[in-house]
Enzyme design. Structure first.
Site, PDB file in Angstrom:
ATOM      1  CE  LYS A 178      -3.731  -0.394   4.822  1.00  0.00           C
ATOM      2  NZ  LYS A 178      -5.372   0.099   4.727  1.00  0.00           N
TER       3      LYS A 178
ATOM      4  CG  HIS B 242      -2.040  -1.082   1.171  1.00  0.00           C
ATOM      5  ND1 HIS B 242      -2.117  -2.332   1.531  1.00  0.00           N
ATOM      6  CD2 HIS B 242      -3.443  -0.536   0.655  1.00  0.00           C
ATOM      7  CE1 HIS B 242      -3.094  -2.754   1.333  1.00  0.00           C
ATOM      8  NE2 HIS B 242      -4.213  -1.867   0.847  1.00  0.00           N
TER       9      HIS B 242
END
Length: 254
Positions: free
Chosen positions: A147, A143
């Site tokens: 995040k 990600h």
């Protein structure tokens, strides 16, 4: 026509859903809820869910944890089905959502992507064959660098779907750096990568003797989650009280 209240309409996901809904002849966003509004939406926007007086069939919720309790209270009292997509909820809030599902239809999933939720079923079918044959299981998720949580909720949900069919003796392994030991055959390894602007990538590896099988899902934009939310809205409208997830949406399409 499914009439939707977009809770968190001026957030990034709320705007992506708004745009996709405009292109879908089976869905109409009839009202939005957001404390910040500059009047650019084609539907009326209310600063809180309690102030919303527009009739609808379902709520799509992509807001913040601090607004969740009021939303669940409103939907329970109004018997208005709700799709909960907000993350970072407390255990008390998750319990409240479960309790609300006894009175109203609630849909909640770790990931709203149709692709990811189809992958759950494929992984279970694969795990029944490969784990019984001694294959090792590893998950790698990637990600963007902003995040906060690791591993992702989706990675854990994918691992949970595998563990569901292979038995409770399997366990999750998040880090091997502090030990020097051979891999336990009952491990489900989970690794997290954070970097750049990666929207979301999940890879599940079944590694056996002289062969490797890989399942991979890549999200190139957040539109995949918005599309899933709209399909969930069509599914949940008119449903009786109960706790649903995206797998129920997938099953209804088969």
């Amino acid at each position: 026509m499914t009439r939707v209240i977009m809770h968190g309409c001026n957030g990034h996901m709320g705007q992506v859903i708004t745009k996709l809904a405009e292109e879908d002849t089976d869905v109409e966003i009839v009202a939005g809820v957001d404390p910040f509004d500059d009047g650019h939406n084609s539907y009326p926007v209310f600063s809180s869910i309690e102030k919303c007086d527009v009739d609808a069939d379902v709520v799509i919720d992509f807001s913040s944890a601090k607004a969740e309790d009021a939303l669940i209270d409103y939907c329970t009292a109004s018997k208005l089905p709700v799709i909960v997509c907000t993350t970072g909820l407390s255990e008390a809030q998750l319990t409240k959502i479960r309790e609300a599902s006894e009175k109203v239809a609630v849909l909640k999933s770790a990931n709203m992507s149709l692709g990811i939720n189809t992958l759950f079923k494929l992984l279970q079918d694969a795990a029944r064959v490969f784990c019984d044959a001694g294959f090792d299981v590893e998950l790698v998720e990637k990600h963007h660098n902003k995040k906060l949580d690791a591993p992702s909720g989706t990675a854990l949900a994918l691992a949970d779907s595998i563990k569901e069919v292979v038995g409770s003796d399997y366990f999750y392994k998040f880090d091997r750096s502090g030990e020097r030991a051979q891999r336990n055959p009952k491990e489900i390894g989970i690794s997290a990568v954070r970097g750049g602007t990666i929207v979301g990538e999940h890879e599940v590896i079944f590694a056996g003797e002289d062969e490797v099988i890989e399942f991979k899902h890549t999200a190139y934009s957040k539109s995949v989650f918005a599309k899933g939310s709209i399909e969930a809205a069509k599914f949940l409208a008119g449903k009786p009280a109960g706790y649903y997830d995206m797998r129920d949406v997938i099953a209804a399409k088969q």
